[in-house]
Design a protein around this motif. Structure first.
Motif, PDB file in Angstrom:
ATOM      1  N   MET A   1       0.338  44.037 -33.786  1.00 15.14           N
ATOM      2  CA  MET A   1      -0.136  44.648 -32.485  1.00 15.14           C
ATOM      3  C   MET A   1       0.952  44.301 -31.380  1.00 15.14           C
ATOM      4  O   MET A   1       0.944  44.677 -30.331  1.00 15.14           O
ATOM      5  CB  MET A   1      -1.294  43.490 -32.093  1.00 15.14           C
ATOM      6  N   GLY A   2       1.715  43.218 -31.667  1.00 14.26           N
ATOM      7  CA  GLY A   2       2.990  43.351 -30.377  1.00 14.26           C
ATOM      8  C   GLY A   2       3.643  44.591 -30.612  1.00 14.26           C
ATOM      9  O   GLY A   2       4.182  44.783 -29.479  1.00 14.26           O
ATOM     10  N   SER A   3       3.921  45.183 -31.613  1.00 11.65           N
ATOM     11  CA  SER A   3       4.595  46.468 -31.373  1.00 11.65           C
ATOM     12  C   SER A   3       3.846  47.491 -30.597  1.00 11.65           C
ATOM     13  O   SER A   3       4.437  48.336 -29.704  1.00 11.65           O
ATOM     14  CB  SER A   3       4.628  47.049 -32.807  1.00 11.65           C
ATOM     15  N   CYS A   4       2.511  47.629 -30.722  1.00 10.05           N
ATOM     16  CA  CYS A   4       1.543  48.362 -29.766  1.00 10.05           C
ATOM     17  C   CYS A   4       1.624  48.014 -28.473  1.00 10.05           C
ATOM     18  O   CYS A   4       1.685  48.692 -27.379  1.00 10.05           O
ATOM     19  CB  CYS A   4       0.261  48.451 -30.343  1.00 10.05           C
ATOM     20  N   PHE A   5       1.723  46.600 -28.262  1.00 10.15           N
ATOM     21  CA  PHE A   5       1.492  45.999 -26.894  1.00 10.15           C
ATOM     22  C   PHE A   5       3.155  46.611 -26.260  1.00 10.15           C
ATOM     23  O   PHE A   5       2.972  47.031 -25.167  1.00 10.15           O
ATOM     24  CB  PHE A   5       1.530  44.496 -26.947  1.00 10.15           C
ATOM     25  N   GLY A   6       4.226  46.421 -26.832  1.00  9.31           N
ATOM     26  CA  GLY A   6       5.302  46.446 -25.967  1.00  9.31           C
ATOM     27  C   GLY A   6       5.635  48.227 -25.679  1.00  9.31           C
ATOM     28  O   GLY A   6       5.937  48.411 -24.701  1.00  9.31           O
ATOM     29  N   PHE A   7       5.122  48.927 -26.849  1.00  9.90           N
ATOM     30  CA  PHE A   7       5.283  50.498 -26.465  1.00  9.90           C
ATOM     31  C   PHE A   7       4.406  50.659 -25.359  1.00  9.90           C
ATOM     32  O   PHE A   7       4.924  51.446 -24.329  1.00  9.90           O
ATOM     33  CB  PHE A   7       4.595  51.239 -27.740  1.00  9.90           C
ATOM     34  N   ARG A   8       2.934  50.184 -25.275  1.00  7.77           N
ATOM     35  CA  ARG A   8       2.132  50.538 -24.069  1.00  7.77           C
ATOM     36  C   ARG A   8       2.893  49.960 -22.907  1.00  7.77           C
ATOM     37  O   ARG A   8       2.749  50.467 -21.721  1.00  7.77           O
ATOM     38  CB  ARG A   8       0.836  49.650 -24.412  1.00  7.77           C
ATOM     39  N   ALA A   9       3.351  48.777 -22.839  1.00 11.79           N
ATOM     40  CA  ALA A   9       3.700  48.095 -21.598  1.00 11.79           C
ATOM     41  C   ALA A   9       5.028  48.919 -21.044  1.00 11.79           C
ATOM     42  O   ALA A   9       5.067  48.997 -19.730  1.00 11.79           O
ATOM     43  CB  ALA A   9       4.402  46.550 -22.072  1.00 11.79           C
ATOM     44  N   ILE A  10       5.873  49.152 -22.218  1.00  8.20           N
ATOM     45  CA  ILE A  10       7.057  49.875 -21.554  1.00  8.20           C
ATOM     46  C   ILE A  10       7.012  51.628 -21.072  1.00  8.20           C
ATOM     47  O   ILE A  10       7.511  51.718 -20.089  1.00  8.20           O
ATOM     48  CB  ILE A  10       8.133  49.762 -22.634  1.00  8.20           C
ATOM     49  N   TYR A  11       6.439  51.907 -22.154  1.00 10.40           N
ATOM     50  CA  TYR A  11       6.654  53.821 -22.059  1.00 10.40           C
ATOM     51  C   TYR A  11       5.380  54.205 -21.426  1.00 10.40           C
ATOM     52  O   TYR A  11       5.353  55.396 -20.989  1.00 10.40           O
ATOM     53  CB  TYR A  11       6.844  54.264 -23.592  1.00 10.40           C
ATOM     54  N   SER A  12       4.484  53.700 -21.190  1.00 11.50           N
ATOM     55  CA  SER A  12       3.115  54.326 -20.776  1.00 11.50           C
ATOM     56  C   SER A  12       3.257  54.908 -19.420  1.00 11.50           C
ATOM     57  O   SER A  12       2.949  55.930 -18.873  1.00 11.50           O
ATOM     58  CB  SER A  12       1.650  53.819 -20.752  1.00 11.50           C
ATOM     59  N   SER A  13       3.845  53.976 -18.633  1.00 12.81           N
ATOM     60  CA  SER A  13       4.033  54.314 -17.015  1.00 12.81           C
ATOM     61  C   SER A  13       4.937  55.454 -16.746  1.00 12.81           C
ATOM     62  O   SER A  13       4.950  56.368 -16.208  1.00 12.81           O
ATOM     63  CB  SER A  13       4.419  53.231 -16.361  1.00 12.81           C
ATOM     64  N   TRP A  14       6.059  55.505 -17.697  1.00  9.43           N
ATOM     65  CA  TRP A  14       7.285  56.458 -17.817  1.00  9.43           C
ATOM     66  C   TRP A  14       6.504  57.687 -18.334  1.00  9.43           C
ATOM     67  O   TRP A  14       6.781  58.900 -17.663  1.00  9.43           O
ATOM     68  CB  TRP A  14       8.320  56.151 -18.593  1.00  9.43           C
ATOM     69  N   TYR A  15       5.637  57.821 -19.235  1.00  4.63           N
ATOM     70  CA  TYR A  15       5.058  58.947 -19.887  1.00  4.63           C
ATOM     71  C   TYR A  15       4.003  59.517 -18.686  1.00  4.63           C
ATOM     72  O   TYR A  15       4.086  60.872 -18.481  1.00  4.63           O
ATOM     73  CB  TYR A  15       4.204  58.604 -20.923  1.00  4.63           C
ATOM     74  N   LEU A  16       3.208  58.359 -17.866  1.00  5.23           N
ATOM     75  CA  LEU A  16       2.343  59.138 -16.971  1.00  5.23           C
ATOM     76  C   LEU A  16       3.591  59.774 -15.800  1.00  5.23           C
ATOM     77  O   LEU A  16       2.984  60.891 -15.333  1.00  5.23           O
ATOM     78  CB  LEU A  16       1.785  57.761 -16.231  1.00  5.23           C
ATOM     79  N   GLN A  17       4.397  59.180 -15.577  1.00  7.43           N
ATOM     80  CA  GLN A  17       5.309  59.715 -14.347  1.00  7.43           C
ATOM     81  C   GLN A  17       5.992  60.984 -14.902  1.00  7.43           C
ATOM     82  O   GLN A  17       5.716  62.058 -14.200  1.00  7.43           O
ATOM     83  CB  GLN A  17       6.370  58.895 -14.177  1.00  7.43           C
ATOM     84  N   GLY A  18       6.082  61.237 -16.129  1.00  5.87           N
ATOM     85  CA  GLY A  18       6.649  62.408 -16.757  1.00  5.87           C
ATOM     86  C   GLY A  18       5.563  63.705 -16.754  1.00  5.87           C
ATOM     87  O   GLY A  18       6.003  64.820 -16.510  1.00  5.87           O
ATOM     88  N   ILE A  19       4.295  63.410 -16.633  1.00  7.54           N
ATOM     89  CA  ILE A  19       3.038  64.160 -16.531  1.00  7.54           C
ATOM     90  C   ILE A  19       2.758  64.543 -15.020  1.00  7.54           C
ATOM     91  O   ILE A  19       1.638  65.016 -14.804  1.00  7.54           O
ATOM     92  CB  ILE A  19       2.103  64.345 -17.599  1.00  7.54           C
ATOM     93  N   GLY A  20       3.223  63.642 -14.103  1.00 11.63           N
ATOM     94  CA  GLY A  20       3.208  64.024 -12.719  1.00 11.63           C
ATOM     95  C   GLY A  20       2.256  62.911 -12.041  1.00 11.63           C
ATOM     96  O   GLY A  20       1.760  63.297 -10.884  1.00 11.63           O
ATOM     97  N   ALA A  21       2.322  61.711 -12.567  1.00 10.99           N
ATOM     98  CA  ALA A  21       1.184  60.445 -11.764  1.00 10.99           C
ATOM     99  C   ALA A  21       2.154  60.015 -10.824  1.00 10.99           C
ATOM    100  O   ALA A  21       3.500  59.935 -10.678  1.00 10.99           O
ATOM    101  CB  ALA A  21       1.008  59.442 -12.873  1.00 10.99           C
TER     102      ALA A  21
END
Length: 187
Positions: free
Chosen positions: A1-21
């Protein structure tokens, strides 16, 4: 679950910025995550007593799967505010269950050590592994594939852990069955 947490913490904001957030939307989405979890933190003891620590771990993995797979289908960023509802399972209830379970399984006098070990594995080791793999997936295949891959991994982990718990339950049930009933069933 740490792997999911790390990915969510680091990449979700960048991904949202990439789609225009906007920065505001990203902040609101993250803030709502905390708001959604407050009632569950308050009632966490009831949840643990009702379904158990280990079942919460499975629901946490399924919550990560929902989060990641939902993110992979985002075309516009605003639904991320609703998707953050999964944080109730993946963070709030999960960490209460982890700390309760650590206290339950820790040898006498080592409760704090077991809790710190659980946190270290989650926030350090898991995060290092996923940010490395996640960074590769994000750069080579893009966010959609990366989120779908991680979501699929969470589903697989949940299924494997669920099978393990089922087999463990059946083994315990079999071992607690009185021997006289076992002998009657054989003859």
């Amino acid at each position: 679950m740490g792997s999911c947490f790390g990915f969510r913490a680091i990449y979700s904001s960048w991904y949202l910025q990439g789609i225009g957030a906007s920065d505001l939307l990203i902040g609101v989405a993250r803030g709502m995550s905390g708001v959604y979890g407050l009632p569950f933190l308050y009632s966490s003891k009831w949840w643990i007593n009702k379904i158990g620590y280990r079942a919460i771990f499975i629901f946490s993995l399924l919550g990560y799967a929902i989060y990641c797979i939902s993110f992979s289908f985002l075309e516009v960023p605003w639904p991320a505010v609703v998707i953050e509802l999964s944080s109730v399972l993946v963070y709030h209830l999960h960490w209460v269950a982890v700390m309760q379970y650590a206290a339950h399984v820790a040898p006498e006098g080592l409760e704090a050590t077991v809790k710190v070990l659980a946190g270290s594995i989650q926030y350090s080791l898991g995060k290092v592994i996923t940010t490395t793999i996640g960074g590769y997936l994000m750069s080579e295949y893009g966010g959609r594939v990366a989120f779908r891959t991680l979501g699929s991994m969470a589903v697989i982990y949940a299924a494997v852990y669920g099978c393990y718990l089922f087999m463990d339950h059946m083994q315990k049930k079999k071992s607690t069955q009185p021997e006289s009933n076992h002998c009657k069933a054989i003859s």
